[in-house]
Design an enzyme around this catalytic site. Structure first.
Site, short mmCIF file in Angstrom:
data_model
loop_
_atom_site.label_atom_id
_atom_site.label_comp_id
_atom_site.label_asym_id
_atom_site.label_seq_id
_atom_site.Cartn_x
_atom_site.Cartn_y
_atom_site.Cartn_z
N ARG A 1 34.13 32.40 40.57
CA ARG A 1 34.12 31.46 39.46
C ARG A 1 33.78 32.16 38.15
O ARG A 1 32.84 32.97 38.09
CB ARG A 1 33.08 30.36 39.74
CG ARG A 1 33.06 29.23 38.73
CD ARG A 1 34.29 28.36 38.86
NE ARG A 1 34.29 27.27 37.92
CZ ARG A 1 33.70 26.09 38.13
NH1 ARG A 1 33.05 25.87 39.25
NH2 ARG A 1 33.77 25.14 37.23
N ILE A 2 34.53 31.89 37.12
CA ILE A 2 34.25 32.44 35.80
C ILE A 2 33.35 31.46 35.06
O ILE A 2 33.71 30.31 34.82
CB ILE A 2 35.55 32.67 35.02
CG1 ILE A 2 36.44 33.68 35.77
CG2 ILE A 2 35.26 33.16 33.61
CD1 ILE A 2 35.82 35.05 35.98
N LEU A 3 32.15 31.91 34.69
CA LEU A 3 31.16 31.01 34.10
C LEU A 3 31.40 30.75 32.62
O LEU A 3 31.04 29.69 32.12
CB LEU A 3 29.75 31.58 34.31
CG LEU A 3 29.34 31.81 35.77
CD1 LEU A 3 27.89 32.29 35.83
CD2 LEU A 3 29.53 30.56 36.60
N ASN A 4 31.95 31.73 31.93
CA ASN A 4 32.26 31.56 30.50
C ASN A 4 33.51 32.38 30.20
O ASN A 4 33.49 33.61 30.29
CB ASN A 4 31.09 32.04 29.63
CG ASN A 4 31.34 31.83 28.15
OD1 ASN A 4 32.32 32.29 27.60
ND2 ASN A 4 30.42 31.14 27.49
N GLU B 1 31.02 45.34 35.97
CA GLU B 1 31.46 46.71 36.26
C GLU B 1 32.88 46.83 36.78
O GLU B 1 33.49 47.88 36.70
CB GLU B 1 30.47 47.34 37.25
CG GLU B 1 29.15 47.64 36.57
CD GLU B 1 28.02 47.92 37.54
OE1 GLU B 1 27.68 49.10 37.70
OE2 GLU B 1 27.48 46.97 38.12
N GLY C 1 23.92 49.17 27.67
CA GLY C 1 23.14 49.88 28.68
C GLY C 1 24.03 50.62 29.67
O GLY C 1 23.99 51.83 29.78
N PHE C 2 24.81 49.88 30.45
CA PHE C 2 25.79 50.44 31.39
C PHE C 2 25.18 51.32 32.46
O PHE C 2 25.86 52.14 33.06
CB PHE C 2 26.89 51.21 30.63
CG PHE C 2 27.46 50.45 29.48
CD1 PHE C 2 28.27 49.34 29.69
CD2 PHE C 2 27.17 50.80 28.17
CE1 PHE C 2 28.79 48.61 28.62
CE2 PHE C 2 27.69 50.08 27.10
CZ PHE C 2 28.50 48.98 27.33
N GLY D 1 24.15 42.19 25.87
CA GLY D 1 25.36 41.91 25.12
C GLY D 1 26.45 41.30 25.97
O GLY D 1 27.51 40.94 25.47
#
Length: 761
Positions: free
Chosen positions: A652-655, A728, A265-266, A493
């Site tokens: 925090r990085i979730l995955n 982004e 999408g972006f 995605g």
């Protein structure tokens, strides 16, 4: 049993903006692990249906005819041959199209989703070269396409403004720049610039860029009486449903939009004319309609990033401290859209300076409206700002990384607010060390291998934190211990569903394989758009609020019986598939046990996240340091990026797996923005002339080097889950890092994108 919460009345669902007490900021578990996408198996098996893949009996296919002038009126429209062509079901023009209201510009109201506020096929007026003037429905796509080629259109052209130079002569001042003042001045920046020991003052230009997602824009529209069902490739489900209801003047409850899978999408997958036309044609034909734009059709009907002309002027002392930071300029727009490409935003928050002047104007043109495209404003604003900073570093004889350290602010430099969390210098330090920045020769043209000149460049990445109000979520617990969390959000995605399954697992203390995350349907609790890197925090706030309601209801169901008798929300925490006392491990009961004792088969709770007060209280942004190494052929001017590293501070990085993919994807788009992509707009006719991937050059495999990703993974205490958006920021700073590396390699400053061969020879 179903429970809902009104967060305006406090508890339950009273999650507050300062969430330093959130136990997830001290736990790990499933959160952060590199779990593979939960929707991966469906996609690789071909079982994930996209917008143009929903089967309906008696469906017909749409083809469009596009205008050939930039402005004027239709004087003749001959559809007779098309109507007689084999398999044609319907030809729709302004003459027979249903009466529809014009869309409302997105952000103008809670249900507005229009990229443009022009009426869609309601009269004979032409507003841009490429506007849809006819829709043909056929029994097959091939029949519709052939019949569309038979339609003859004649026009009475009107004078059109298609030259940017002409449009700039009559600039327009915006009333607001996406909610911010379009002019921001602190002190006398022009005076401070003139008085400074060292000055940089240059113009930077960026071209138009077009959206080219892998999945073409598509929709399947079906009417059942006065009820409308749309399968859409959209990143704004609820807004699309509300806007379509308004356009067709029907009750919003009678419009349902689904979009569970979107192939990219972006910013471009919002409400455009093709969805509206498909719904109108389906209403007129009384049959389901499928529309999928051709690649050319995307260029004709779907806007992209607009062109800009930016001035950046920096006045500094010999030690690098800034006396003046000026970032001004102009963008091309139309009178019918609301995306001003806010390129001055990074300069408002990145660096300390004694004075500021930040302002931008608009030049109105007769063209397809521009729209949001990954990091609108920031992607190209950082190009100008970070190139200017590199020029200043070169003039001062100071290493570019060291210069940024010297102008690091203690608080937000223009608002004065405290940063919620800022570890930009840590990102620079770690990135420079792993990239080998110390090996960079500060003198240009000093490193080479044969014909190839080698250079390194760096730049700062930044993107603001947003959390939109109104996001809601529901939690459903069934007797078998499974939990379903539902909200009308999107996964284009980027791994939204996967990260949220991890979040919910950690929040409720249950295994990820017992959780279903339900999304992509306007029938679910109101979600948030997939834009502005807002989804993660917005969903997180809603899930936190719903979890509080859920736990409170479980405590009520537990009643006065042990082991939870007399406990409140503050006394307990979810763990091991149930809830227990925070300080007494023996006082614990599973969710299934509570539900079974209460005699219920399920518990459903819903809540809405509170307003984003943290955005008012703090300056909140994600940051990063981008490092590029490249080679430039001294013979041909060819540029090859050989290494790239992005070091990010995004909370925090979730995955770890999906986040790394997001960062890399942004960098790849940034390489395209810097080196290969440009929409060629013929100013004589107002027509895009490279409307295909054969001539619009997105980066391909050979253009993309090894990309390394680092991140600080330091939780932001003011954000839900400690996480800020990452979708982004990856593209920001990339073009500047590339341009600065080109200068280091060759000694040539390129201040106009893309950096193509002609600019190097």
């Amino acid at each position: 049993m179903s429970v809902q919460s009104d967060t305006s009345k406090g508890m339950p669902g009273s999650w507050q903006p300062a969430v330093t007490s959130d136990p997830l900021l001290r736990k790990h578990g499933a959160l952060g692990r590199p779990i593979s996408r939960v929707d991966g198996p469906l996609k690789v098996q071909g079982k994930a249906r996209f917008a143009a893949e929903y089967p309906y009996e008696d469906i017909c296919y749409a083809a469009l005819v596009f205008s050939k002038i930039a402005r004027g009126r239709i004087t003749a429209l001959d559809t007779a041959a098309a109507e007689k062509a084999p398999g044609v079901v319907l030809v729709m023009t302004y003459r027979n199209a249903p009466r529809m209201k014009a869309p409302s510009l997105m952000m103008s109201s809670p249900s507005a989703a229009g990229a443009s506020d022009l009426p869609v096929m309601q009269n004979d007026e032409i507003h841009w070269n490429g506007q849809a003037v006819a829709v043909v429905l056929g029994e097959t796509q091939e029949q519709a396409d052939y019949a569309a080629s038979l339609i003859a259109v004649e026009y009475a052209p009107l004078r059109a403004v298609t030259s940017f130079e002409e449009a700039k002569r009559k600039p327009r001042q915006l009333e607001t720049l996406l909610g911010e003042p379009p002019i921001l001045e602190i002190g006398d920046a022009e005076g401070a610039l003139k008085a400074s020991e060292v000055q940089v003052d240059n113009i930077y230009r960026t071209p138009r860029y077009n959206h080219n997602a892998i999945e073409l824009h598509a929709a399947t529209a079906v009417w059942k009486g006065d009820e409308l069902r749309v399968h859409d490739a959209t990143q704004m489900i609820d807004l699309t449903a509300g806007q379509l209801a308004d356009i067709f003047d029907i009750d919003p409850s009678k419009v349902r939009v689904t979009s569970p899978y979107v192939g990219g999408g972006f910013g471009g997958k919002c409400l455009w004319d093709h969805q509206i036309l498909a719904c109108a044609a389906a209403k007129l034909a009384q049959r389901p309609v499928r529309i999928m734009l051709s690649r050319e059709g995307v260029f004709r009907l779907v806007g992209g990033r607009t062109l800009t002309e930016q001035r950046v002027a920096l006045g500094a002392n010999a030690d690098g401290t800034l006396n003046a930071l000026i970032h001004t300029g102009i963008v091309a727009m139309t009178l019918h859209n609301s995306c001003p490409e806010q390129f001055t935003f990074p300069a408002r928050h990145l660096y300390a300076a004694k004075t500021f002047r930040l302002a931008q104007e608009v030049a109105d043109m007769d063209m397809l409206v521009n729209t949001f495209m990954r990091a609108p404003g920031e992607a190209i604003g950082t190009f100008a700002l970070e190139c200017a900073l590199d020029e200043l570093a070169d003039k001062l004889g100071i290493d570019p990384v060291e210069l940024r350290k010297r102008i690091e602010p203690e608080n937000d430099p223009t608002s004065g607010k405290s940063f919620s969390s800022r570890h930009l210098l840590d990102a620079y330090e770690k990135g420079a060390k792993q990239f080998g920045w110390h090996r960079r020769n500060p003198e240009q043209r000093r490193q080479r291998e044969g014909e190839w000149l080698i250079g390194m460049g760096c730049a700062t990445a930044t993107y603001p934190y947003y959390r939109f109000p109104g996001t809601a979520a529901s939690i459903r617990l069934t007797a078998n211990g499974r939990v379903t969390v539902s909200t009308a959000v999107h996964d284009m995605g980027m791994g939204t569903a996967t990260a949220q399954v991890q979040h919910i697992a950690a929040r409720l203390g249950i295994p990820a394989d017992r959780i279903n995350f339900e999304y992509g349907d306007s029938a679910l609790p109101r979600g948030v758009i997939a834009g502005g890197s807002t989804q993660t925090a917005s969903i997180g706030g809603a899930v936190i609020a719903a979890t509080e309601v859920f736990i409170e209801e479980l405590i009520k169901l537990a009643g006065n019986a042990l082991p939870l008798a007399g406990l409140s929300l503050a006394d307990v925490e979810p763990r091991d598939g149930g809830i227990g006392h925070r300080d007494d491990a023996d006082r614990f009961e599973t969710y299934e046990s509570i539900l079974r004792r209460s005699g219920r088969n399920e518990l459903v709770c819903q809540a809405e996240a509170p307003p984003p007060a943290e955005m008012e209280a703090f300056s909140m942004h994600s940051y990063g340091a981008q490092f590029c190494e490249l080679r430039v052929s001294e013979i041909t001017g060819e540029i090859r990026v050989t290494r790239f590293l992005g070091s990010f501070d995004a909370g925090r990085i979730l995955n770890a797996k999906t986040a790394t993919s997001q960062f890399k994807g942004g960098i790849v788009m940034g390489i395209g923005l810097a080196l290969t992509e440009e929409t060629n707009f013929d100013e004589r006719t107002g027509r895009v002339v490279n409307a295909s991937l054969a001539e619009y050059h997105v980066p391909v495999h050979m253009d993309v080097p090894q990309i390394d990703i680092l991140y600080t993974d330091v939780a932001d205490p003011q954000a839900p889950m400690g996480a800020r958006g990452i979708g982004e920021i990856g593209i920001t700073g990339v073009a500047a890092a590339v341009a600065n590396a080109v200068f280091n390699a060759t000694g040539r400053r390129v201040r106009e994108l893309p950096i193509t061969l002609d600019k190097m020879i």
